[in-house]
Scaffold this active site. Structure first.
Site, PDB file in Angstrom:
ATOM      1  N   GLY A 196       0.807  -1.201   0.000  1.00 29.58           N
ATOM      2  CA  GLY A 196       0.000   0.000   0.000  1.00 29.58           C
ATOM      3  C   GLY A 196       0.843   1.254   0.000  1.00 29.58           C
ATOM      4  N   ILE A 197       0.248   2.315   0.539  1.00 26.17           N
ATOM      5  CA  ILE A 197       0.913   3.610   0.557  1.00 26.17           C
ATOM      6  C   ILE A 197       1.161   4.014   2.007  1.00 26.17           C
ATOM      7  CG2 ILE A 197      -1.232   4.952   0.634  1.00 26.17           C
ATOM      8  CD1 ILE A 197       0.102   6.871  -1.388  1.00 26.17           C
ATOM      9  N   GLY A 198       2.237   4.753   2.231  1.00 30.16           N
ATOM     10  CA  GLY A 198       2.489   5.232   3.583  1.00 30.16           C
ATOM     11  C   GLY A 198       3.907   4.972   4.043  1.00 30.16           C
ATOM     12  N   ALA A 199       4.173   5.351   5.282  1.00 31.02           N
ATOM     13  CA  ALA A 199       5.525   5.297   5.820  1.00 31.02           C
ATOM     14  C   ALA A 199       6.040   3.871   5.948  1.00 31.02           C
ATOM     15  CB  ALA A 199       5.571   6.001   7.178  1.00 31.02           C
ATOM     16  N   ILE A 200       5.179   2.925   6.338  1.00 31.48           N
ATOM     17  CA  ILE A 200       5.652   1.556   6.566  1.00 31.48           C
ATOM     18  C   ILE A 200       6.022   0.847   5.263  1.00 31.48           C
ATOM     19  CG2 ILE A 200       4.971  -0.722   7.419  1.00 31.48           C
ATOM     20  CD1 ILE A 200       3.503   0.732   9.690  1.00 31.48           C
ATOM     21  N   GLU A 252      -2.334  -3.545  -6.035  1.00 33.58           N
ATOM     22  CA  GLU A 252      -3.500  -2.679  -6.230  1.00 33.58           C
ATOM     23  C   GLU A 252      -3.029  -1.265  -6.544  1.00 33.58           C
ATOM     24  OE1 GLU A 252      -6.305  -0.898  -2.843  1.00 33.58           O
ATOM     25  OE2 GLU A 252      -6.582  -3.041  -3.155  1.00 33.58           O
ATOM     26  N   GLY A 298      -8.794  -3.492  -0.801  1.00 41.86           N
ATOM     27  CA  GLY A 298      -8.306  -4.729  -1.393  1.00 41.86           C
ATOM     28  C   GLY A 298      -7.511  -5.603  -0.451  1.00 41.86           C
TER      29      GLY A 298
END
Length: 425
Positions: free
Chosen positions: A207-211, A230, A328
């Site tokens: 996905g999206i983000g810092a992690i 996705e 998703g």
């Protein structure tokens, strides 16, 4: 027909119509700004959407009775309206939303989209976001397009002919940017733990983000990684440029990075533009577990808001307050679980609210939505370590999850495991 203004394009919308809005970074915010005014002269409009950017203009109280938002995924712009009862949230697997459109289960009268300039053959591109919009275009009675010279051209399922548009207006404006999230010690530690679970030749969904970005930053010494996801953002760019991501060993679309939408900076959008190594495909396909499982060593990397000590994952709400959506996550958790050598990872900080709340709890908060069930969960990762819940009993799960919770909550969780579940840990 080409028109000069967004208002002229939107004039063909009638009372009681259901409108699909192109979503993510392709949100046609130029059209939405005018829709907020045009809708005041209409009754009972419904705007369907996924996550939208720059759509705050639709939250004005004057639109009540004129236009109501109906979101399959909730973001910053729609969250206040939904939790105030002024908009609606529809829980659904992202892979199934196009099916609802194509079957007629969810009718669509109008599609609002943002596209690239047409090529010499008269074909535009949906650009950075195909998702469910391809399906919406196939069934919508009317299509209204914002033709934006700044929209990148993408390959795959993104192409749509200019002749499909009932009205279109050309206007040049930057795409909605999504800047990389700030990194800190916690996200860095989580990223290292996630990266330790990644092997050469793995096919990644993230996905999206810092992690996710922190995990990607630790993969520079890996070889021949693949992407079937996705979405993706700027974090993949260094690995693509370094040749770490080659997509060489994928069975589905070898040599191609497969996605359904992208969100990030201008650098990402420039990289995407007319890049034949990237395939932007219909989300009914990208998120189909039967497709995902065909790539060996598929690894899904997702996040959560809360998890109980038996492994139930809440990812869409904070108690009864909707925060995001089903999305998703389960599509890929299940697809990765069925893939030969596949793994799913749920990664998140161990605490919230400045360290005062444990995200690992004995019981989920009342009203919390279970997105990934305890039967599907595999790896759970926090900054304190990794818990492998596959083939583990409830007692073993509780032990493993308490071990990666924040130390200040471990004794409390152990007591609650007995009080709530009868588990002696």
């Amino acid at each position: 027909m080409r028109v000069n203004t967004a208002k002229q394009a939107l004039d063909i919308i009638s009372d009681n119509e259901i409108i699909w809005c192109h979503s993510m970074a392709a949100t046609p915010y130029y059209l939405l700004q005018s829709l907020a005014k045009v809708a005041l002269n209409r009754k009972n409009l419904t705007l369907l959407q996924l996550h939208t950017e720059q759509s705050d203009c639709l939250n004005i109280p004057e639109l009540q009775g004129h236009l109501r938002q109906r979101a399959f995924f909730v973001g910053r712009c729609t969250r206040p309206a939904i939790n105030a009862g002024n908009a609606d949230y529809v829980p659904a697997f992202l892979s199934e939303i196009p099916k609802m459109f194509r079957s007629g289960e969810q009718p669509i009268d109008v599609a609002l989209i943002q596209v690239s300039l047409p090529d010499k053959h008269g074909w535009c591109s949906l650009g950075v976001s195909v998702e469910a919009t391809r399906a919406a275009l196939q069934v919508a009675k009317k299509v209204i397009a914002w033709v934006n010279p700044k929209m990148p051209r993408t390959h795959g399922d993104a192409m749509v002919p200019l002749s499909r548009f009932d009205r279109y207006v050309e206007f040049s404006a930057e795409l909605s940017p999504h800047l990389p999230a700030a990194q800190n010690t916690v996200t860095g530690q989580i990223g290292q733990h996630v990266a330790s679970l990644i092997r050469d030749r793995d096919c990644l969904q993230l996905g999206i983000g810092a992690i996710p970005d922190a995990a990607l930053a630790c993969l520079g010494n890996h070889k021949d990684l693949g992407i079937h996801t996705e979405m993706f953002s700027d974090g993949v760019l260094p690995l693509l440029e370094q040749g770490v991501i080659t997509n060489k060993y994928k069975k589905k679309h070898p040599g191609k990075t497969v996605t359904t939408f992208a969100m990030g900076t201008k650098a990402l959008y420039d990289f995407i533009d007319d890049n034949p190594e990237l395939a932007f495909l219909d989300v009914e396909y990208t998120n189909d577990t039967a497709v995902i499982r065909q790539n060996p060593q598929t690894v899904s990397i997702n996040s959560a808001l809360q998890i109980d000590i038996t492994g139930q994952v809440c990812a869409d709400s904070l108690g009864t307050k909707i925060y995001s959506g089903v999305g998703g996550q389960m599509d890929f958790v299940r697809g990765a679980g069925l893939s030969e050598g596949g793994r799913s990872i749920i990664a998140f900080p161990a605490t919230a609210a400045g360290g005062t709340v444990s995200r690992i709890s004995s019981l989920l908060s009342p009203g919390a939505g279970v997105v990934t069930t305890r039967a599907h969960v595999h790896y759970i990762v926090t900054e304190y370590g990794i818990a492998n819940l596959r083939a583990k009993s409830l007692t073993e799960r509780a032990q493993a999850l308490i071990a990666i919770s924040a130390p200040q909550f471990q004794e409390q969780l152990a007591r609650a495991a007995w009080d709530d579940w009868g588990l002696l840990v």
